[in-house]
Design an enzyme around this catalytic site. Structure first.
Site, PDB file in Angstrom:
ATOM      1  N   GLY A  26       9.379   3.114   1.716  1.00 24.24           N
ATOM      2  CA  GLY A  26       9.829   2.086   2.645  1.00 24.24           C
ATOM      3  C   GLY A  26       8.668   1.393   3.318  1.00 24.24           C
ATOM      4  O   GLY A  26       7.544   1.379   2.806  1.00 24.24           O
ATOM      5  N   CYS A  27       8.917   0.808   4.475  1.00 31.77           N
ATOM      6  CA  CYS A  27       7.871   0.108   5.222  1.00 31.77           C
ATOM      7  C   CYS A  27       6.683   1.024   5.469  1.00 31.77           C
ATOM      8  O   CYS A  27       6.840   2.143   5.958  1.00 31.77           O
ATOM      9  CB  CYS A  27       8.437  -0.387   6.552  1.00 31.77           C
ATOM     10  SG  CYS A  27       7.203  -1.150   7.624  1.00 31.77           S
ATOM     11  N   PHE A  28       5.498   0.550   5.147  1.00 31.41           N
ATOM     12  CA  PHE A  28       4.326   1.432   5.260  1.00 31.41           C
ATOM     13  C   PHE A  28       3.931   1.730   6.704  1.00 31.41           C
ATOM     14  O   PHE A  28       3.175   2.660   6.958  1.00 31.41           O
ATOM     15  CB  PHE A  28       3.126   0.908   4.474  1.00 31.41           C
ATOM     16  CG  PHE A  28       2.826  -0.573   4.553  1.00 31.41           C
ATOM     17  CD1 PHE A  28       3.115  -1.338   5.672  1.00 31.41           C
ATOM     18  CD2 PHE A  28       2.233  -1.222   3.470  1.00 31.41           C
ATOM     19  CE1 PHE A  28       2.820  -2.693   5.737  1.00 31.41           C
ATOM     20  CE2 PHE A  28       1.924  -2.578   3.509  1.00 31.41           C
ATOM     21  CZ  PHE A  28       2.226  -3.308   4.647  1.00 31.41           C
TER      22      PHE A  28
END
Length: 249
Positions: A69-71
């Protein structure tokens, strides 16, 4: 920072991301932000440690490349792991020419938002890194999405840097699947021979620098809280920052 920060609502986000941002802001204003964080913190799972781990880890530091997902959140979790000296947000799975945020956001480059974790294998093993990854850093049963983020760039993926890392990862996915730890099948991809490219400077240390940002409050701070709760022996209070690692090199 060498680049200007873009619009706070990330341009690659779908409408659900905007909804969560607005919801997080409303909860904070209403004084319910903490309650939401506590509720989200229950999503993490206690899972068994890997039965198979590296037999002979390399001398010195080792690197793991993970996507979930979003880093921002994945980086934030591993920055608080004992034995980790650096965690860099970036892109893996595609070509160097397309390793740019706006391009990756199209979902057509093959890249996934990823984090390169540099760690001391004498303090924490690769298998334990994966245990944290599967337990608190993301949901490995979500296909091409995490929370409000949708697209192949948000897929669950492990990018082994050696054949042994690949063997450990495959064995662990099989172990967790057989144990039925999760309510659905693990969809994590194991992708070999993929290069990692660091993300733009404005994405580095984002959670640490923006702890009140609604997206971080609602989606990512609970992950760090989960790390502290479920892995107290591996939790470090002072995060390993990219900026400090660069300054020391």
């Amino acid at each position: 920072m060498t680049e200007a920060m873009p619009d706070p609502i990330r341009t690659g986000a779908a409408k659900p991301r905007r909804f969560v941002l607005a919801l997080g802001a409303l909860l904070a204003v209403a004084g319910l932000g903490l309650a939401a964080t506590r509720a989200s913190a229950e999503d993490a799972r206690v899972i068994p440690a890997p039965a198979v781990d590296e037999a002979a880890p390399p001398a010195g530091s080792e690197v793991a490349v993970l996507a979930g997902g979003c880093f921002w959140g994945v980086q934030g979790v591993f920055q608080h792991v004992e034995g980790v000296s650096n965690a860099v947000s970036g892109y893996a799975g595609g070509e160097k020419s397309t390793a740019h945020y706006e391009t990756v956001g199209s979902g057509r480059t093959g890249h996934a938002e990823s984090v390169q974790v540099t760690f001391d294998p004498r303090k924490i093993s690769y298998g334990r890194i994966l245990q944290i990854y599967f337990s608190v850093a993301h949901d490995p049963t979500e296909l091409n999405r995490q929370g409000p983020d949708v697209g192949t760039q948000y897929r669950s993926a492990i990018f082994p840097v050696s054949a042994e890392q690949a063997s450990v990862a495959k064995a662990y996915v099989a172990q967790l699947g057989q144990a039925r730890v999760f309510p659905a099948a693990i969809v994590t991809r194991i992708e070999m021979d993929r290069s990692f490219y660091p993300a733009e400077d404005y994405h580095q240390d984002f959670l640490v620098q923006n702890p009140t940002y609604p997206y971080i409050v609602f989606n990512d701070l609970p992950k760090v809280a989960n790390l502290k709760r479920l892995f107290p022996d591996l939790y470090r209070v002072k995060p390993a920052l990219v900026a400090e690692a660069r300054a020391s090199n």
